[in-house]
Design an enzyme around this catalytic site. Structure first.
Site, mmCIF file in Angstrom:
data_model
loop_
_atom_site.group_PDB
_atom_site.id
_atom_site.type_symbol
_atom_site.label_atom_id
_atom_site.label_comp_id
_atom_site.label_asym_id
_atom_site.label_seq_id
_atom_site.Cartn_x
_atom_site.Cartn_y
_atom_site.Cartn_z
ATOM 1 N N LYS A 82 -25.090 32.728 20.883
ATOM 2 C CA LYS A 82 -24.400 33.257 19.901
ATOM 3 C C LYS A 82 -25.213 32.757 18.640
ATOM 4 O O LYS A 82 -26.266 31.958 18.746
ATOM 5 C CB LYS A 82 -22.937 33.051 19.865
ATOM 6 C CG LYS A 82 -22.155 33.567 20.715
ATOM 7 C CD LYS A 82 -20.782 32.660 20.838
ATOM 8 C CE LYS A 82 -19.871 33.325 21.902
ATOM 9 N NZ LYS A 82 -18.404 32.995 21.688
ATOM 10 N N TYR B 109 -16.641 42.568 23.919
ATOM 11 C CA TYR B 109 -15.494 41.849 23.728
ATOM 12 C C TYR B 109 -14.234 42.835 23.711
ATOM 13 O O TYR B 109 -12.923 42.563 23.105
ATOM 14 C CB TYR B 109 -15.257 41.163 22.379
ATOM 15 C CG TYR B 109 -16.177 39.960 22.580
ATOM 16 C CD1 TYR B 109 -15.901 38.997 23.393
ATOM 17 C CD2 TYR B 109 -17.237 39.749 21.689
ATOM 18 C CE1 TYR B 109 -16.661 37.640 23.583
ATOM 19 C CE2 TYR B 109 -18.087 38.544 21.972
ATOM 20 C CZ TYR B 109 -17.617 37.592 22.965
ATOM 21 O OH TYR B 109 -18.515 36.443 22.956
ATOM 22 N N ASN C 154 -18.518 29.032 18.772
ATOM 23 C CA ASN C 154 -18.683 27.962 19.854
ATOM 24 C C ASN C 154 -19.985 28.147 20.761
ATOM 25 O O ASN C 154 -20.052 27.841 22.036
ATOM 26 C CB ASN C 154 -17.569 28.189 20.811
ATOM 27 C CG ASN C 154 -17.166 29.563 21.614
ATOM 28 O OD1 ASN C 154 -18.177 30.468 21.347
ATOM 29 N ND2 ASN C 154 -16.272 29.886 22.357
ATOM 30 N N HIS D 210 -21.574 32.296 25.343
ATOM 31 C CA HIS D 210 -20.714 33.039 25.907
ATOM 32 C C HIS D 210 -21.239 33.257 27.510
ATOM 33 O O HIS D 210 -22.313 33.395 27.511
ATOM 34 C CB HIS D 210 -20.302 34.522 25.499
ATOM 35 C CG HIS D 210 -19.722 35.353 26.215
ATOM 36 N ND1 HIS D 210 -18.402 35.444 26.507
ATOM 37 C CD2 HIS D 210 -20.446 36.311 27.321
ATOM 38 C CE1 HIS D 210 -18.077 36.303 27.505
ATOM 39 N NE2 HIS D 210 -19.002 36.743 28.087
ATOM 40 N N GLU E 235 -20.833 43.090 31.523
ATOM 41 C CA GLU E 235 -21.632 42.669 30.436
ATOM 42 C C GLU E 235 -23.244 42.868 30.518
ATOM 43 O O GLU E 235 -23.685 43.201 29.726
ATOM 44 C CB GLU E 235 -21.152 41.338 30.448
ATOM 45 C CG GLU E 235 -19.607 41.382 30.073
ATOM 46 C CD GLU E 235 -19.139 39.703 29.740
ATOM 47 O OE1 GLU E 235 -17.985 39.542 29.420
ATOM 48 O OE2 GLU E 235 -19.973 38.736 30.189
HETATM 49 P P1 CMP Z 1 -16.206 33.711 24.477
HETATM 50 O O1 CMP Z 1 -16.329 32.688 25.481
HETATM 51 O O2 CMP Z 1 -17.545 34.361 23.898
HETATM 52 O O3 CMP Z 1 -15.008 34.685 24.750
HETATM 53 C C1 CMP Z 1 -14.231 35.300 23.715
HETATM 54 C C2 CMP Z 1 -14.453 34.567 22.118
HETATM 55 O O4 CMP Z 1 -13.608 34.763 21.001
HETATM 56 C C3 CMP Z 1 -14.726 33.109 22.407
HETATM 57 O O5 CMP Z 1 -15.809 32.814 22.999
HETATM 58 C C4 CMP Z 1 -14.675 32.691 20.969
HETATM 59 O O6 CMP Z 1 -16.025 32.707 20.109
HETATM 60 C C5 CMP Z 1 -13.522 33.630 20.387
HETATM 61 N N1 CMP Z 1 -12.506 33.081 19.931
HETATM 62 C C6 CMP Z 1 -12.049 32.774 18.950
HETATM 63 N N2 CMP Z 1 -10.753 32.263 19.215
HETATM 64 C C7 CMP Z 1 -10.362 32.426 20.405
HETATM 65 C C8 CMP Z 1 -9.218 31.962 21.185
HETATM 66 N N3 CMP Z 1 -7.886 31.386 20.544
HETATM 67 N N4 CMP Z 1 -9.083 32.041 22.396
HETATM 68 C C9 CMP Z 1 -10.435 32.576 23.201
HETATM 69 N N5 CMP Z 1 -11.410 32.709 22.337
HETATM 70 C C10 CMP Z 1 -11.478 32.635 20.864
#
Ligand code: CMP
Length: 138
Positions: free
Chosen positions: A10, A50, A113, A116, A127
């Site tokens: 990301k 997503y 974070n 992914h 994906e």
């Molecule tokens: P990712 O593993 O890419 O999958 C969905 C993304 O949504 C997650 O990482 C975060 O970047 C974002 N996200 C934000 N809030 C939440 C949440 N409460 N639960 C899960 N994903 C979240």
């Protein structure tokens, strides 16, 4: 089982200069890069990636975030790659992620974070197709 999974670095992992550090953790676990490219994701690709989160309260912020800068998309191969990579990355919420995992060591926000990874073989297949044709995967 030999598996292929989809990985997205990301925008924050690139801006913070963590790509090499994260990739080296994968390589040290004998995971192999079979496709990789730098892209600026558009809203259409982000929406497909997503789609399961559409309607959730974090959805709009997530789409804005992943389309805000350059990202790296990658296909990685290895034995049990899907579970192994999710373990190396750690839980979505950096507060829950174990120290020693990528998010445990470097993450500080549940949305921003760093990375992914696909959560199943079916998801990985879907994906990968958003970003790669079969002829640009080794
Ligand atoms: P990712 O593993 O890419 O999958 C969905 C993304 O949504 C997650 O990482 C975060 O970047 C974002 N996200 C934000 N809030 C939440 C949440 N409460 N639960 C899960 N994903 C979240």
């Amino acid at each position: 089982m030999l598996e292929r999974t989809f990985i997205l670095f990301k925008p924050d992992s690139i801006a913070r200069g963590l790509v090499g550090e994260i990739l080296s953790r994968f390589e040290k676990k004998s995971l192999k890069i079979v496709a990789m490219k730098l892209v600026r994701m558009d809203k259409n690709q982000a929406g497909k990636l997503y789609s399961i989160h559409l309607g959730k309260k974090f959805y709009d912020e997530l789409i804005t975030y992943v389309t805000s800068g350059t990202v790296i998309v990658m296909v990685i191969e290895g034995i049990n790659a899907i579970r192994l990579i999710r373990k190396i990355i750690g839980a979505t919420d950096p507060l829950e992620a174990e120290m020693g995992s990528i998010r445990g060591d470097y993450g500080s926000d549940i949305t921003y974070n760093l990375i992914h990874a696909s959560d199943s073989l079916e998801t990985a297949e879907r994906e990968i197709k958003i970003f790669f044709n079969t002829d640009n995967v080794a």
